[in-house]
Design a protein around this motif. Sequence first.
Motif, PDB file in Angstrom:
ATOM      1  N   GLY A   1     137.986  42.155  14.531  1.00 51.06           N
ATOM      2  CA  GLY A   1     136.754  42.880  14.240  1.00 51.06           C
ATOM      3  C   GLY A   1     135.769  42.765  15.394  1.00 51.06           C
ATOM      4  N   LYS A   2     134.834  43.688  15.435  1.00 52.78           N
ATOM      5  CA  LYS A   2     133.912  43.695  16.566  1.00 52.78           C
ATOM      6  C   LYS A   2     132.790  42.668  16.433  1.00 52.78           C
ATOM      7  CE  LYS A   2     130.955  47.583  15.228  1.00 52.78           C
ATOM      8  NZ  LYS A   2     130.534  48.932  15.604  1.00 52.78           N
ATOM      9  N   LYS A   3     132.428  42.296  15.214  1.00 48.85           N
ATOM     10  CA  LYS A   3     131.304  41.375  15.028  1.00 48.85           C
ATOM     11  C   LYS A   3     131.498  40.044  15.738  1.00 48.85           C
ATOM     12  CE  LYS A   3     129.573  43.148  10.647  1.00 48.85           C
ATOM     13  NZ  LYS A   3     129.323  42.859   9.237  1.00 48.85           N
ATOM     14  N   VAL A   4     132.711  39.513  15.691  1.00 48.65           N
ATOM     15  CA  VAL A   4     132.959  38.211  16.321  1.00 48.65           C
ATOM     16  C   VAL A   4     132.798  38.292  17.833  1.00 48.65           C
ATOM     17  CG1 VAL A   4     134.431  37.330  14.469  1.00 48.65           C
ATOM     18  CG2 VAL A   4     135.475  38.531  16.383  1.00 48.65           C
ATOM     19  N   VAL A   5     133.115  39.436  18.408  1.00 47.43           N
ATOM     20  CA  VAL A   5     132.961  39.616  19.847  1.00 47.43           C
ATOM     21  C   VAL A   5     131.491  39.823  20.193  1.00 47.43           C
ATOM     22  CG1 VAL A   5     133.629  40.989  21.850  1.00 47.43           C
ATOM     23  CG2 VAL A   5     135.276  40.608  20.014  1.00 47.43           C
ATOM     24  N   VAL A   6     130.812  40.653  19.417  1.00 51.63           N
ATOM     25  CA  VAL A   6     129.404  40.958  19.691  1.00 51.63           C
ATOM     26  C   VAL A   6     128.540  39.698  19.611  1.00 51.63           C
ATOM     27  CG1 VAL A   6     127.394  42.288  18.911  1.00 51.63           C
ATOM     28  CG2 VAL A   6     129.646  43.372  19.020  1.00 51.63           C
ATOM     29  N   ARG A   7     128.924  38.740  18.756  1.00 54.88           N
ATOM     30  CA  ARG A   7     128.172  37.478  18.686  1.00 54.88           C
ATOM     31  C   ARG A   7     128.155  36.742  20.021  1.00 54.88           C
ATOM     32  NH1 ARG A   7     131.191  35.212  14.224  1.00 54.88           N
ATOM     33  NH2 ARG A   7     130.838  36.792  12.676  1.00 54.88           N
TER      34      ARG A   7
END
Length: 89
Positions: A45-51
């Motif tokens: 998912g993108k959220k873990v990267v965006v963090r």
Amino acid sequence: FVLFVMSQTYTAEEVAKHNSAGDCWLIIREKVYDVTDFLPEHPGGKKVVVREAGKDATKKFEALHNADSVLRKYGKDLYVGDLAPSSKL
């Protein structure tokens, strides 16, 4: 005839400006990657990267991935430059 291409270098402060889903850069192993277009494809998912956007994500990246394999597969397309020597985090 050999052509040498100088890599672009970025300070940690410059990378830190790229800290959103619409403009997402990571530092991994002192190299800078623009992962913005990769976010929809990221298996976790993108959220873990965006963090981690705009930061040195080396420790978390290596803890969660077969780092050499992932960098070999995707790194060349996402690489934008090197972290400037004076800005190690």
